[in-house]
Design a protein around this motif. Sequence first.
Motif, PDB file in Angstrom:
ATOM      1  N   ALA A  91       0.832  -1.205   0.000  1.00 11.27           N
ATOM      2  CA  ALA A  91       0.000   0.000   0.000  1.00 11.27           C
ATOM      3  C   ALA A  91       0.864   1.252   0.000  1.00 11.27           C
ATOM      4  O   ALA A  91       0.598   2.213  -0.740  1.00 11.27           O
ATOM      5  CB  ALA A  91      -0.924  -0.004   1.214  1.00 11.27           C
ATOM      6  N   LEU A  92       1.914   1.251   0.800  1.00  9.36           N
ATOM      7  CA  LEU A  92       2.780   2.420   0.887  1.00  9.36           C
ATOM      8  C   LEU A  92       3.465   2.692  -0.449  1.00  9.36           C
ATOM      9  O   LEU A  92       3.582   3.852  -0.877  1.00  9.36           O
ATOM     10  CB  LEU A  92       3.822   2.191   1.990  1.00  9.36           C
ATOM     11  CG  LEU A  92       4.294   3.413   2.769  1.00  9.36           C
ATOM     12  CD1 LEU A  92       3.126   4.205   3.327  1.00  9.36           C
ATOM     13  CD2 LEU A  92       5.228   2.985   3.885  1.00  9.36           C
ATOM     14  N   VAL A  93       3.884   1.645  -1.135  1.00 13.70           N
ATOM     15  CA  VAL A  93       4.507   1.819  -2.446  1.00 13.70           C
ATOM     16  C   VAL A  93       3.474   2.272  -3.469  1.00 13.70           C
ATOM     17  O   VAL A  93       3.774   3.084  -4.360  1.00 13.70           O
ATOM     18  CB  VAL A  93       5.197   0.511  -2.890  1.00 13.70           C
ATOM     19  CG1 VAL A  93       5.665   0.592  -4.338  1.00 13.70           C
ATOM     20  CG2 VAL A  93       6.388   0.210  -1.975  1.00 13.70           C
ATOM     21  N   LEU A  94       2.239   1.784  -3.348  1.00 17.52           N
ATOM     22  CA  LEU A  94       1.178   2.233  -4.246  1.00 17.52           C
ATOM     23  C   LEU A  94       0.950   3.734  -4.095  1.00 17.52           C
ATOM     24  O   LEU A  94       0.716   4.438  -5.089  1.00 17.52           O
ATOM     25  CB  LEU A  94      -0.116   1.475  -3.943  1.00 17.52           C
ATOM     26  CG  LEU A  94      -1.350   1.896  -4.744  1.00 17.52           C
ATOM     27  CD1 LEU A  94      -1.113   1.773  -6.250  1.00 17.52           C
ATOM     28  CD2 LEU A  94      -2.573   1.079  -4.331  1.00 17.52           C
ATOM     29  N   ALA A  95       1.026   4.234  -2.879  1.00 18.96           N
ATOM     30  CA  ALA A  95       0.884   5.682  -2.668  1.00 18.96           C
ATOM     31  C   ALA A  95       1.971   6.436  -3.428  1.00 18.96           C
ATOM     32  O   ALA A  95       1.698   7.466  -4.066  1.00 18.96           O
ATOM     33  CB  ALA A  95       0.948   6.000  -1.175  1.00 18.96           C
ATOM     34  N   GLU A  96       3.194   5.936  -3.387  1.00 22.57           N
ATOM     35  CA  GLU A  96       4.295   6.575  -4.128  1.00 22.57           C
ATOM     36  C   GLU A  96       4.040   6.526  -5.630  1.00 22.57           C
ATOM     37  O   GLU A  96       4.317   7.485  -6.360  1.00 22.57           O
ATOM     38  CB  GLU A  96       5.625   5.889  -3.799  1.00 22.57           C
ATOM     39  CG  GLU A  96       6.038   5.927  -2.343  1.00 22.57           C
ATOM     40  CD  GLU A  96       6.442   7.319  -1.874  1.00 22.57           C
ATOM     41  OE1 GLU A  96       6.626   8.212  -2.726  1.00 22.57           O
ATOM     42  OE2 GLU A  96       6.576   7.494  -0.645  1.00 22.57           O
ATOM     43  N   HIS A 144      -1.337   3.119   6.433  1.00 19.85           N
ATOM     44  CA  HIS A 144      -0.779   3.075   5.079  1.00 19.85           C
ATOM     45  C   HIS A 144      -1.869   3.129   4.008  1.00 19.85           C
ATOM     46  O   HIS A 144      -1.705   3.806   2.987  1.00 19.85           O
ATOM     47  CB  HIS A 144       0.085   1.830   4.909  1.00 19.85           C
ATOM     48  CG  HIS A 144       1.371   1.891   5.677  1.00 19.85           C
ATOM     49  ND1 HIS A 144       2.302   0.877   5.657  1.00 19.85           N
ATOM     50  CD2 HIS A 144       1.880   2.847   6.488  1.00 19.85           C
ATOM     51  CE1 HIS A 144       3.323   1.196   6.426  1.00 19.85           C
ATOM     52  NE2 HIS A 144       3.093   2.383   6.948  1.00 19.85           N
ATOM     53  N   ILE A 145      -2.982   2.444   4.224  1.00 20.30           N
ATOM     54  CA  ILE A 145      -4.049   2.510   3.225  1.00 20.30           C
ATOM     55  C   ILE A 145      -4.694   3.893   3.241  1.00 20.30           C
ATOM     56  O   ILE A 145      -5.155   4.392   2.202  1.00 20.30           O
ATOM     57  CB  ILE A 145      -5.096   1.386   3.437  1.00 20.30           C
ATOM     58  CG1 ILE A 145      -5.929   1.184   2.159  1.00 20.30           C
ATOM     59  CG2 ILE A 145      -5.994   1.674   4.607  1.00 20.30           C
ATOM     60  CD1 ILE A 145      -5.148   0.673   0.971  1.00 20.30           C
ATOM     61  N   ALA A 146      -4.703   4.538   4.398  1.00 20.62           N
ATOM     62  CA  ALA A 146      -5.182   5.926   4.462  1.00 20.62           C
ATOM     63  C   ALA A 146      -4.275   6.832   3.639  1.00 20.62           C
ATOM     64  O   ALA A 146      -4.760   7.753   2.953  1.00 20.62           O
ATOM     65  CB  ALA A 146      -5.235   6.403   5.911  1.00 20.62           C
ATOM     66  N   ASP A 147      -2.974   6.579   3.678  1.00 20.04           N
ATOM     67  CA  ASP A 147      -2.037   7.364   2.869  1.00 20.04           C
ATOM     68  C   ASP A 147      -2.319   7.174   1.377  1.00 20.04           C
ATOM     69  O   ASP A 147      -2.210   8.116   0.592  1.00 20.04           O
ATOM     70  CB  ASP A 147      -0.600   6.956   3.177  1.00 20.04           C
ATOM     71  CG  ASP A 147      -0.173   7.321   4.590  1.00 20.04           C
ATOM     72  OD1 ASP A 147      -0.875   8.128   5.231  1.00 20.04           O
ATOM     73  OD2 ASP A 147       0.851   6.790   5.055  1.00 20.04           O
ATOM     74  N   VAL A 148      -2.669   5.943   1.001  1.00 27.01           N
ATOM     75  CA  VAL A 148      -3.023   5.683  -0.396  1.00 27.01           C
ATOM     76  C   VAL A 148      -4.239   6.526  -0.786  1.00 27.01           C
ATOM     77  O   VAL A 148      -4.251   7.193  -1.828  1.00 27.01           O
ATOM     78  CB  VAL A 148      -3.334   4.188  -0.635  1.00 27.01           C
ATOM     79  CG1 VAL A 148      -3.865   3.974  -2.056  1.00 27.01           C
ATOM     80  CG2 VAL A 148      -2.088   3.346  -0.404  1.00 27.01           C
ATOM     81  N   TYR A 149      -5.263   6.509   0.056  1.00 32.52           N
ATOM     82  CA  TYR A 149      -6.476   7.267  -0.265  1.00 32.52           C
ATOM     83  C   TYR A 149      -6.225   8.771  -0.267  1.00 32.52           C
ATOM     84  O   TYR A 149      -6.837   9.507  -1.049  1.00 32.52           O
ATOM     85  CB  TYR A 149      -7.595   6.913   0.699  1.00 32.52           C
ATOM     86  CG  TYR A 149      -8.402   5.721   0.239  1.00 32.52           C
ATOM     87  CD1 TYR A 149      -9.347   5.858  -0.782  1.00 32.52           C
ATOM     88  CD2 TYR A 149      -8.214   4.461   0.785  1.00 32.52           C
ATOM     89  CE1 TYR A 149     -10.075   4.765  -1.227  1.00 32.52           C
ATOM     90  CE2 TYR A 149      -8.944   3.364   0.352  1.00 32.52           C
ATOM     91  CZ  TYR A 149      -9.882   3.527  -0.660  1.00 32.52           C
ATOM     92  OH  TYR A 149     -10.603   2.444  -1.119  1.00 32.52           O
ATOM     93  N   ALA A 150      -5.352   9.251   0.595  1.00 33.58           N
ATOM     94  CA  ALA A 150      -5.044  10.678   0.618  1.00 33.58           C
ATOM     95  C   ALA A 150      -4.475  11.129  -0.725  1.00 33.58           C
ATOM     96  O   ALA A 150      -4.717  12.260  -1.176  1.00 33.58           O
ATOM     97  CB  ALA A 150      -4.059  10.995   1.741  1.00 33.58           C
ATOM     98  N   VAL A 151      -3.731  10.236  -1.385  1.00 35.68           N
ATOM     99  CA  VAL A 151      -3.202  10.541  -2.715  1.00 35.68           C
ATOM    100  C   VAL A 151      -4.241  10.243  -3.799  1.00 35.68           C
ATOM    101  O   VAL A 151      -4.453  11.045  -4.711  1.00 35.68           O
ATOM    102  CB  VAL A 151      -1.914   9.734  -2.996  1.00 35.68           C
ATOM    103  CG1 VAL A 151      -1.366  10.082  -4.379  1.00 35.68           C
ATOM    104  CG2 VAL A 151      -0.864  10.006  -1.937  1.00 35.68           C
ATOM    105  N   TRP A 152      -4.904   9.095  -3.673  1.00 36.42           N
ATOM    106  CA  TRP A 152      -5.880   8.686  -4.689  1.00 36.42           C
ATOM    107  C   TRP A 152      -6.999   9.713  -4.835  1.00 36.42           C
ATOM    108  O   TRP A 152      -7.420  10.030  -5.941  1.00 36.42           O
ATOM    109  CB  TRP A 152      -6.436   7.315  -4.343  1.00 36.42           C
ATOM    110  CG  TRP A 152      -7.552   6.829  -5.229  1.00 36.42           C
ATOM    111  CD1 TRP A 152      -8.777   6.392  -4.813  1.00 36.42           C
ATOM    112  CD2 TRP A 152      -7.553   6.695  -6.656  1.00 36.42           C
ATOM    113  NE1 TRP A 152      -9.536   6.009  -5.894  1.00 36.42           N
ATOM    114  CE2 TRP A 152      -8.810   6.190  -7.037  1.00 36.42           C
ATOM    115  CE3 TRP A 152      -6.616   6.977  -7.644  1.00 36.42           C
ATOM    116  CZ2 TRP A 152      -9.162   5.952  -8.359  1.00 36.42           C
ATOM    117  CZ3 TRP A 152      -6.954   6.743  -8.982  1.00 36.42           C
ATOM    118  CH2 TRP A 152      -8.207   6.236  -9.327  1.00 36.42           C
ATOM    119  N   PHE A 153      -7.463  10.265  -3.724  1.00 35.40           N
ATOM    120  CA  PHE A 153      -8.548  11.243  -3.788  1.00 35.40           C
ATOM    121  C   PHE A 153      -8.130  12.543  -4.467  1.00 35.40           C
ATOM    122  O   PHE A 153      -8.986  13.348  -4.833  1.00 35.40           O
ATOM    123  CB  PHE A 153      -9.076  11.544  -2.385  1.00 35.40           C
ATOM    124  CG  PHE A 153      -9.921  10.445  -1.796  1.00 35.40           C
ATOM    125  CD1 PHE A 153     -10.684   9.607  -2.605  1.00 35.40           C
ATOM    126  CD2 PHE A 153      -9.966  10.242  -0.427  1.00 35.40           C
ATOM    127  CE1 PHE A 153     -11.474   8.592  -2.061  1.00 35.40           C
ATOM    128  CE2 PHE A 153     -10.757   9.243   0.131  1.00 35.40           C
ATOM    129  CZ  PHE A 153     -11.506   8.412  -0.686  1.00 35.40           C
TER     130      PHE A 153
END
Length: 271
Positions: A91-96, A144-153
């Motif tokens: 998930a963390l890498v997906l955010a990147e 970490h999944i919250a970090d993904v959503y913070a970027v995805w949104f």
Amino acid sequence: MRTEQELKELLQQDARVTPALLDELLLHIGSTDSELRDGLIYPQLATYIASESFTIEDTNRIFDFILSGHGLMYRMGTADTTAVLTRSFSALVLAELLVMDKTRHLLTQSQLDRLSTYLQTYLQQEKDVRGFIDGMGWAHSMAHIADVYAVWFTHPASRPQEELGAIDAMIRQLTRSDYLYVDEEADRMVTAWLQACHHGLSEDVLLQRIEKIIQEWLVSDVTWGDAEWTTYRNVKQMLQTLYFRLKWEERSDHILIEEWLRQVHQRTHGG
């Protein structure tokens, strides 16, 4: 294929990322060695993803790994107590990857279309929400999944107003009864929600989703055992976090959150 110790020694020498090394980094992304996972593999991947030498082939290799049974959904639902590390750091890498794609646009529309459903499925199925694990370091799956959503949104392809299922899943994760959150998971989730509100999600709709789940809990029959008190503490922490974030941004909605907090307190303490 190198052992983890050999990979650690190689990364400590700041090795250049090749396709073969990229595969090894992904293979060991969930290592139980926190120095290797947190201190070497993840920073190396993040730096490489942000570099000009990062290619569309690399993008596809990482994306395909994450959205497979080897990445974000690795051994989901099994008794493997270390598998969460692979899921969480995927998930963390997906955010990147999403941060990079906001400017370089290397992911295809087809790939981006898969994200919404896949991420929501992960949120609904993840049961291992431990923060820091003795002997293995940070897992922190909800942060970490919250970090993904913070970027995805905030991604151009995202439609936060259509992500209500994900919002509901995040709220339910934060109000669970079997784990007491103590590592700022609520703050990371609220950050994602506010990003959604800045990019198309109505704040009223967000508050309605929260209120629905809060009211379900307020009217339910409880016996006040450990599970009920855990839910209470998680609900209170989520609302307090949201209250202060809204107040800090000078939004009037914090007054509504204050009323919910009063109701939650009254439910448990009376009067």
